[in-house]
Each structure stands twice: as structure tokens, then as C-alpha cells.
Design a protein around this motif. Structure first.
Motif, PDB file in Angstrom:
ATOM      1  N   ASP A   1      34.969 -29.057   3.069  1.00 32.28           N
ATOM      2  CA  ASP A   1      35.312 -28.898   1.657  1.00 32.28           C
ATOM      3  C   ASP A   1      36.314 -29.926   1.144  1.00 32.28           C
ATOM      4  O   ASP A   1      36.805 -29.810   0.026  1.00 32.28           O
ATOM      5  CB  ASP A   1      35.786 -27.464   1.388  1.00 32.28           C
ATOM      6  N   ASN A   2      36.614 -30.933   1.966  1.00 30.14           N
ATOM      7  CA  ASN A   2      37.493 -31.986   1.461  1.00 30.14           C
ATOM      8  C   ASN A   2      36.780 -32.793   0.376  1.00 30.14           C
ATOM      9  O   ASN A   2      35.571 -32.998   0.435  1.00 30.14           O
ATOM     10  CB  ASN A   2      37.897 -32.931   2.602  1.00 30.14           C
ATOM     11  N   VAL A   3      37.571 -33.254  -0.598  1.00 35.48           N
ATOM     12  CA  VAL A   3      37.015 -34.065  -1.681  1.00 35.48           C
ATOM     13  C   VAL A   3      37.188 -35.548  -1.334  1.00 35.48           C
ATOM     14  O   VAL A   3      38.279 -36.004  -0.994  1.00 35.48           O
ATOM     15  CB  VAL A   3      37.705 -33.745  -3.017  1.00 35.48           C
TER      16      VAL A   3
ATOM     17  N   ASP B   1      41.101 -35.755  -1.445  1.00 36.35           N
ATOM     18  CA  ASP B   1      41.680 -35.580  -0.109  1.00 36.35           C
ATOM     19  C   ASP B   1      41.499 -36.792   0.788  1.00 36.35           C
ATOM     20  O   ASP B   1      42.355 -37.118   1.601  1.00 36.35           O
ATOM     21  CB  ASP B   1      41.024 -34.370   0.567  1.00 36.35           C
ATOM     22  N   ILE B   2      40.349 -37.426   0.693  1.00 37.53           N
ATOM     23  CA  ILE B   2      40.026 -38.542   1.590  1.00 37.53           C
ATOM     24  C   ILE B   2      39.599 -39.721   0.737  1.00 37.53           C
ATOM     25  O   ILE B   2      38.636 -39.629  -0.026  1.00 37.53           O
ATOM     26  CB  ILE B   2      38.880 -38.142   2.552  1.00 37.53           C
TER      27      ILE B   2
END
Lengths: 411, 411
Positions: free
Chosen positions: A123-125, A179-180
């Protein structure tokens, strides 16, 4: 139950870009067997491996034929002899200290940048600059982090940071919560760079927002300007927020030999769902130990030869050769009145198509009328529409001929 | 938001087995620097590359040093020259026809068997024989298909198919509903095989239950008995349900050189959630094109040399050498009164520890008292408890010495 497919694969928009280009070029060449195409599309080198590098390769092959020196399985992370030379030559001169355990040898930056996302929860964006090297996006699509693509070519869950002539190819920091962040500088495909100050903004952003930067420095060896950082770790505190990917493909002509490495600093720790900190060095080590068996021993010895005095001198000659090509392309296209970017600290030249013609149409025009293979900018993402990438990796003679052919199109 | 880790990594039970063994051996060797350890733990070869193989390696390295013959990026799937030799030599003699597009060259069967699960949806149920090569399990743990491990060492969502002396190492077909079945024959770690008839039961099961078989044939070259199939595709209809993994590691001593391949037949189609059929050949091709850049060109030329008449003769000599070692180990352990399995069509010998002593204790005993490095059976799964694996890959002299040392333990 019934075995079922990972349907995220269905979300991928089209063929892998360079496979699609190869397909079109093959088709054209079959229909026109006598045409002498000049390939400046895929970023593939043409200069052979350097002499001292070839010698090291032969020596290591001989070792493999002798029971006394034969090597079987090596460390999944790579041999210390190469890791130590990397730290000593690629990082120490920049004032960066690394531990051996923080450097991981692999068979390519494509594999590393494609695989690294496995360490993160689904679920990281993800944020990417746009245009972008397709591997960052496609590997996350396969992993289920993208959502669907709209008609505009943008995936619904990926945050795109446009880099175009309008913002001088310096993407703005994300407005959304990400996030990334994938960054590649010198940039593929635009050939543009960030200064120390500009890169620092990203590191600071990542720190303040608990994000991580996956920094692709595959083209670092082409940097010639003093204000462009050679490693993200030149920025204070970057070890806490960034992984760095390097490759020997362009540096030393290893596109067919296969060797690369990435750096995962021990300082780099991220959260689990309970808020506990987890070190990514150990996690990547576990991933590589489980799914990878190390790089061919002779290839690692071959890579090591790049760091000898003779090797350094020889690969610099090759790099300078490509830098000359880049300069020639850049200046020729400017002379033709085109809007040209990159090509100064990079083997890539990025330019606007004339009269707003779309990327694939101009790709076809260059192929059919100039017999030059390029890469359509839109293949790197929606913001690449209306741009074309050329590479400096062909021979000087072919590069010159290609520029003359393009000039005759009277764009 | 905050960047978060893939917590499935936390579910992995312990270190990757062979890394753990290497750690223990290093520790022992540091404390006992004068002890001459004989390594029969990790399945790593000791014989150097064959002469004609070395010659091909040198020739290809020379090509990389010459601008006329230099090769950059190759096809991600591997060069046709190698693929064609594989089909012609490894499959045609078995009556199996394959298309070039169905064979994918890679840098190792560990990578292939670790990565292939990416093509399947996350909710597929995995079945493994137990004991098993840890990569199948760990790669699925990382991908979120395992659930948690219980105190008994079994993951809650994985179906284990015990293979022990009790069922003569022929695992029963699953009672539960499973989707993806990992089979490895000749088996790692037990060294046992399935007959044509026994393997047919699995193919039939997969067909009837809409399951898929991931068939690891890395040890195929050690088969000496006529009723043991060399490829799963010898079984009628297997192309519709099975992927096959092969490796040059043991066949030709490529553990440090790195080359392998897998076969994904066009007939192999599985469902998406709408019940539409999706071909896995295209899907694996897409995966490899996106995250892999092909095997080193000189290494592919080196692998090709195995198929020349000279190469075949030379690697057969090496294989026969290891087969002799396996025989020696097998017979020596039987002479000591141990219950011994495998070692006939396999480089692995699997035996019961005496007096029901647990695997790691017996590993320590062999290390401390016989100075022989083994692999504890329990490292391959709960049903491996009370067993030990030895490999036939050391020199004949060392193998003999190791047997004498173990004999002196008076087990």
C-alpha cells in the motif's frame, strides 16, 4: 479452487518499450534489407571492452579451468575484492564511507531497480518523475501498487512529477503524500541533472515526510560539471533515506557482460505497521540470499579491472568518446533550430519534435526518412509526448552521418 | 503516510539455510584454524570447467574485446544459438518438441524458481514436498502466500506433502485443494526419484484439479536408471500443466559461472478471475523483459560448448566422477549400518541419524568430531528432522577421507 494469474500484469499498458522498438526496427529492416539503419534508440554501447578489462576476464576464465583456483558458489552479495574496490574508488574520493555489508553486487541495475520494491508493503504510494525509465513503473504495476491506467496514460495510484521544458526539467516536490520516490540523475531519458542544492531538497523532503528515495545513478560517469553530485550520499543525511543504484553498463561497456551494484546503508530504516524500525540492509540481504545466487565470478573479476590505473585510463577514453558524440548530437540539433536538452553530463539527448508532432510519428519519420532509430519520448511516460531521445553510444562516424541525415530532413 | 516494510519478510523462520551453515562453519574454522574440514554440505561442485567449455569462454571474451564482434544488450530471453542447442540436445532425444519462444535462459534456477511465483495471484495455495529446497517456500513467504509459521515449523497456509522413509519418499497426492505444486526430481534434498508412472499421477492430478506444477529438474543429468523420466514433458499432456526448470550448475560445474534455463510451454494457460485463459509464456516473457537483462554473452557461449561432441564427453567425465563419489558415500554409510536413501540417480545422499538424534545436533557432531560439513535435514523442512544430507561434489580423495572419519565415530 483453480490456479489463477496475477492480474496486475493485465494493467501494464503496452509492450516493454525497448522490445517494442526492436520489433518495429526488425519489421522495417525486413521490408528494407538494403537500408543502413543507424541505431540511436536503445542506450546500448558499441565500444568493445577495454584491453585491461579483457585481460582480467581471460585470467578469471583460466582460474575456472584449474582445480586449484576454480570457484563455485560465491557470496550472493558479491565478492569482497570487488566491493572493497567500489568503496575505495567510487565513494571514498567523494568523502563517503561505506561498510562492505552495505554494497550488493548484481547482474544489472534493471534487476535491482525492478526487484527492490519487493521490500515494501503493497500500500505504499510510488512517485516517479515523468518521463521516466519504464522499469520503475512496470515493476510496481506488477506488484499491485498502480491501480488502473487512464486514457491519459497515468496510473491512478502512482504520483507523477512532470519534468518538462516548462519547469526546466526540475520536477516539483510532490503535493500528495508519497512514500517511495524514484529519482534518476543524470536523468534517463532527458539527460538533465540536479545540482547539489536541488538534490538536497529531495533528501530533506524524504526525511520530513518519512519517505524513501530509490536513486538510480547509472549515468554518473558522464558527469562533467562540478555542481552535479556524483552520489546522493554527498547530501548530508541521505544515508537515512536513500538507496543508490549503479551500473557498469555504460561506464565500462558492460551491457552484454552484466554487472552492477546497489548501496543500502545501515542507517536506512523504515517502519513496520507497529512503528518499529526495520533496517533495509538486512532485508535486501535476505531477498538476495533467497532469490539470487551472485554474479558470475569471472564477470566480477572483469568489473574489478575497471578500478586498476590502466583500466581507469582506458574506460575514461571510452567515456570521452561517447561524451564527444553527445556534444556533436547536441550541437547539431541546436544548429537545426530544435529545442535540445541533456547531452552535457549525460549520454542522452532529449529534444522537442518540430511543429508539435507526436513522439511515435516523429520516431517513424526518423526511421523511414533518415534511417535513424530513436526512442519516442512518450514511451517514457505521458509528459514525454512530443519529445525524442537520442543516445551517444553509436560510433562517431555513424553519429555524424545520422546528424547529416536528420539535417537533410529540413525540420 | 509513512513508507512501510513488506512484513511478510518477518514471517521467514530463520536465516537462509546455506548462509546459516556457512556462518557456523566460519565460526568453527576461526576457532580451529588448523582443522582440515571436508565440505559436503552445500551442493557446490569442485571440478573445474571442462576444457572445451573454457575454450568457448575465452573465444567469447575475445569477441567482447573486438569492435567487429562486440555484443551489447542481448535478448532478455537468451540468445537463439543456445536455445536451439537446448531444444536439440536436451529435449528432441526425449521426443519432446519445443519452440524457441518457450525456452528462457537465466542466471540460475534459484532465481527462476524464486521469481516464477510472481505470475500467480496472491491467494493461490502452494504445496511443497517436505523436506524441500527452501527457496520455494521462502519466496512464497515473502510474497504473502504462507501465513504464519507454527511452533511445528509449518506455515499455516502452505500444504506440506511429507516424503519420508515411511512412504518410501513418494509423497501422497494432496488431500487439500492446492493450486501450485513444487516438485523437484531427482529430489533435493533426499536424492530420491519418481518413476514415469509416479510422475504421471501428478500430471493427471494437476489437470483434474486445475493446478500447475513447477518442476525443478536441476539434477536431471545424474539420472542413470531407465524408468526415471528426464523431463516432466515425457508425460503426456504435461505441457498443459507444468513449467520445467533446468540448471548448468551441477551438470557442467556452473555454480560460479551462472547459467540456467526454464521451459514455459505455450500450451500452459491458466485462469484469470473471469475464467479467461492466460498464457504463461507471454507473462513470463513480460516479467523477464521488465526485470531482467539477459545472461552475460560470454557465459551463454560457454554454456553452448556443453553441447559440442567434445563438451559432452568432458562433462560426462565430470558427472561420472561425482556419480562414483555418490556411490562411495552411499555404500560406506550402508556399511556403517545407517538407513541411506538417494545417491543413485542423484548427487545427494540422505540418511537417518543414528539413535534418533536431531539433525542440527548430528550436524554439530559431524563438524566437531569428524570435521565433515553436512546439511541438517530439518533445514529443508519439518519432515527432514532426524535426517542428514551429504553431497557427492567434493573430490574423490576427500570423499573417501570423510567416509573414513565418519566410520571412526562408530555410529
Amino acid at each position: 479452487m483453480v490456479v489463477t494469474v496475477n492480474e496486475n500484469f493485465n494493467l501494464i499498458q503496452n509492450n516493454y518499450l525497448f522490445v517494442e522498438i526492436a520489433r518495429r526496427v526488425d519489421e522495417y529492416q525486413k521490408e528494407n534489407p538494403d537500408v543502413d539503419l543507424i541505431k540511436m534508440g536503445i542506450g546500448d554501447v558499441t565500444r568493445p571492452l577495454a584491453k585491461s578489462v579483457i585481460k582480467a576476464f581471460h585470467d578469471a576464465v583460466d582460474e575456472m579451468g584449474d582445480p586449484e583456483t576454480f570457484r563455485g558458489y560465491g557470496p550472493e552479495q558479491g565478492y569482497d575484492f570487488l566491493i572493497e574496490d567500489i568503496i575505495e574508488n567510487d565513494y571514498k574520493p567523494l568523502g563517503i564511507d561505506l561498510r562492505n555489508s552495505e554494497v550488493f553486487i548484481s547482474d544489472g541495475a534493471k534487476c535491482d531497480t525492478g526487484n527492490f520494491q519487493e521490500l515494501f508493503s503493497q500500500d505504499n504510494v510510488i512517485a516517479v518523475t515523468d518521463p521516466v525509465y519504464p522499469v520503475y513503473v512496470d515493476s510496481n504495476v506488477m506488484a499491485g501498487r498502480s491501480g488502473k491506467a487512464g486514457d491519459d496514460g497515468f496510473y491512478e495510484k502512482i504520483v507523477y512529477l512532470p519534468a518538462t521544458a516548462e519547469n526546466n526539467f526540475v520536477p516539483a516536490l510532490p503535493q500528495e503524500d508519497v512514500d517511495i520516490i524514484y529519482l534518476c540523475y543524470p536523468n534517463n531519458p532527458t539527460g538533465t541533472t540536479l545540482t547539489h542544492e536541488q538534490l538536497k531538497e529531495w533528501v530533506d523532503y524524504a526525511k520530513e515526510n518519512d519517505a524513501i528515495i530509490l536513486f538510480d545513478a547509472a549515468y554518473e560517469a558522464f558527469i562533467r560539471t562540478s555542481d552535479v553530485p556524483h552520489s546522493i550520499y554527498e547530501i548530508e543525511g541521505a544515508k537515512e533515506v536513500a538507496v543508490e543504484f549503479k551500473s557498469y553498463s555504460k561506464v565500462a561497456g558492460f551491457t552484454g557482460t552484466r554487472c552492477a551494484y546497489c548501496v543500502v546503508p545501515e542507517e536506512l530504516k523504515i517502519n513496520d505497521s507497529n512503528g518499529n524500525k526495520v533496517g533495509l540492509t538486512a532485508l535486501w540481504n535476505r531477498r538476495q540470499s533467497t532469490k539470487f545466487n551472485g554474479v558470475s565470478y569471472p564477470v566480477q573479476r572483469t568489473a574489478q579491472a575497471i578500478y586498476t590505473p590502466e583500466g581507469k585510463k582506458e574506460i575514461k577514453e571510452n567515456l570521452d568518446y561517447y561524451v564527444e558524440n553527445a556534444k556533436l548530437i547536441r550541437e547539431s540539433l541546436i544548429d537545426m533550430g530544435l529545442d535540445v536538452y541533456g547531452g552535457e553530463n549525460s549520454p542522452y539527448i532529449w529534444f522537442k519534435t518540430p511543429d508539435g508532432i507526436d513522439s511515435w510519428s516523429f520516431f517513424n519519420l526518423l526511421l523511414n526518412d533518415a534511417h535513424v532509430v530513436s526512442t519516442p519520448g512518450v514511451g517514457f511516460g505521458p509528459s514525454g509526448e512530443g519529445y525524442i531521445r537520442l543516445t551517444a553510444f553509436n560510433t562517431y562516424e555513424n553519429t555524424k552521418k545520422a546528424m547529416e541525415r536528420i539535417k537533410q530532413l529540413n525540420l
